[in-house]
Enzyme design. Sequence first.
Site, PDB file in Angstrom:
ATOM      1  N   HIS A   1      -4.525  10.559   5.808  1.00 52.48           N
ATOM      2  CA  HIS A   1      -3.423   9.804   6.425  1.00 52.48           C
ATOM      3  C   HIS A   1      -2.715  10.532   7.564  1.00 52.48           C
ATOM      4  O   HIS A   1      -1.969   9.911   8.321  1.00 52.48           O
ATOM      5  CB  HIS A   1      -2.397   9.378   5.369  1.00 52.48           C
TER       6      HIS A   1
ATOM      7  N   ASP B   1       0.856  -1.187   0.000  1.00 56.13           N
ATOM      8  CA  ASP B   1       0.000   0.000   0.000  1.00 56.13           C
ATOM      9  C   ASP B   1       0.887   1.232   0.000  1.00 56.13           C
ATOM     10  O   ASP B   1       2.046   1.181   0.452  1.00 56.13           O
ATOM     11  CB  ASP B   1      -0.929   0.017   1.215  1.00 56.13           C
TER      12      ASP B   1
ATOM     13  N   GLU C   1      -6.646  17.679   1.704  1.00 53.07           N
ATOM     14  CA  GLU C   1      -7.560  16.532   1.685  1.00 53.07           C
ATOM     15  C   GLU C   1      -6.819  15.229   1.974  1.00 53.07           C
ATOM     16  O   GLU C   1      -7.318  14.361   2.698  1.00 53.07           O
ATOM     17  CB  GLU C   1      -8.260  16.440   0.327  1.00 53.07           C
TER      18      GLU C   1
END
Length: 243
Positions: A66, A12, A61
């Site tokens: 995260h 990821d 954003e």
Amino acid sequence: MSTAITRQIVLDTETTGMNQIGAHYEGHKIIEIGAVEVVNRRLTGNNFHVYLKPDRLVDPEAFGVHGIADEFLLDKPTFAEVADEFMDYIRGAELVIHNAAFDIGFMDYEFSLLKRDIPKTNTFCKVTDSLAVARKMFPGKRNSLDALCARYEIDNSKRTLHGALLDAQILAEVYLAMTGGQTSMAFAMEGETQQQQGEATIQRIVRQASKLRVVFATDEEIAAHEARLDLVQKKGGSCLWRA
């Protein structure tokens, strides 16, 4: 009995953001890579994890998704500095990625910026999109990582924010569960009940408006639409067209 070694890398990334129009990666950078090694369906602990300095600001954003701040990344290596180590780690493995087009697009873009004629990732790795696998197994259902965790009763309570290594670790558990055999009887019964309810609802609509011609989207159209929404939601944190 086969003695072949199967090496998978569940991967990821987190990024500075994404474009809503055009190539989703262009002008943006990878800021975190998390990868988990699975050999013969066993987690080895030989993981790859790095934060990267993007030499550009993180979009607000994306930060909301995260939580990785610009200041935190100032002393981290660049992608160019870790590229060889990263390629050596993934080379020859099967990459398992949820919504693979997003991450592979970024990886190929980063490699291209090095001006070293590095080939596309899919030429030296097999790429498996776990989202596509999930959609084939559970058509018409939500197949986000959180939804799959709930379906397979996998703990994702630590996933308050997206993080590449944590998401890769969770995805590894999910993918092993998805490819390891049949799901629980309780889930199978739940799926059958929902399908029956859906069929009953469709029948009622047809009876009430029998003269109305209803045109349904094809499976291909639905898949293309869902893929775009997944791309928006994965790194945007939310999607206007989904509740």
